[in-house]
Design a protein around this motif. Sequence first.
Motif, PDB file in Angstrom:
ATOM      1  N   THR A  48       1.936  23.193 121.713  1.00 49.90           N
ATOM      2  CA  THR A  48       1.708  24.641 121.783  1.00 49.90           C
ATOM      3  C   THR A  48       2.974  25.485 121.819  1.00 49.90           C
ATOM      4  N   PRO A  49       4.133  25.000 122.282  1.00 55.75           N
ATOM      5  CA  PRO A  49       5.326  25.844 122.200  1.00 55.75           C
ATOM      6  C   PRO A  49       5.730  26.226 120.763  1.00 55.75           C
ATOM      7  N   ALA A  50       5.001  25.735 119.766  1.00 55.79           N
ATOM      8  CA  ALA A  50       5.202  26.213 118.389  1.00 55.79           C
ATOM      9  C   ALA A  50       5.014  27.722 118.325  1.00 55.79           C
ATOM     10  N   LEU A  51       4.181  28.256 119.217  1.00 59.93           N
ATOM     11  CA  LEU A  51       3.935  29.700 119.255  1.00 59.93           C
ATOM     12  C   LEU A  51       5.201  30.511 119.490  1.00 59.93           C
ATOM     13  N   VAL A  52       6.215  29.882 120.112  1.00 57.91           N
ATOM     14  CA  VAL A  52       7.472  30.577 120.384  1.00 57.91           C
ATOM     15  C   VAL A  52       8.665  29.875 119.719  1.00 57.91           C
ATOM     16  N   GLY A  53       8.386  29.069 118.693  1.00 61.46           N
ATOM     17  CA  GLY A  53       9.452  28.414 117.936  1.00 61.46           C
ATOM     18  C   GLY A  53      10.135  27.267 118.655  1.00 61.46           C
ATOM     19  N   GLU A  54       9.479  26.680 119.647  1.00 63.16           N
ATOM     20  CA  GLU A  54      10.091  25.614 120.436  1.00 63.16           C
ATOM     21  C   GLU A  54       9.232  24.355 120.486  1.00 63.16           C
TER      22      GLU A  54
END
Length: 174
Positions: free
Chosen positions: A70-76
Amino acid sequence: MQKNDNREVAKADIVFLAVKPFYYEEVIDGIKDVVDEKQLIISVAAGKSVEWVENAFGGKKKIVRIMPNTPALVGEAVTAICPNANITDGEKQEIVELIASFGQIVSEKIMDAVIAVSGSSPAYVFMFIEAMADAAVAEGMPRVQAYQFAAQSVLGSAKMVLETGKHPGELKDM
């Protein structure tokens, strides 16, 4: 064309299958006759192997399984990528560049470990931040500030691990 027509969407050069795993069979059945051997199919589903997706489509398709967190939402994000044998080196590089736009990429050889560690870890970190914030609120800090304080502490600690190259056990005694 109907609203939400999967057959129209499936005509794209790169098709992302990003629905709940229990919908995969239904979605693939609805689009497999419009997907051809030139398109890239990127599967984002826990528990659906590349082989399963290949069999569901039938025929020779270009399939890549990815598993971001889920940190894909903030590019991580941390994302594992697993291409099938039909993906060329050039296509793999294109996919790597696309996926790297929202985080780091790890080897497909450790897909199960990636899912086990990075897939669930955001939820545990959120619980940890919540507990830290609760403690700060109990000591009189406003909740909004407590969340910011706890989240920044976790972020800073993670950066120390990443940037110093030391494992957490070495850092805790600093």
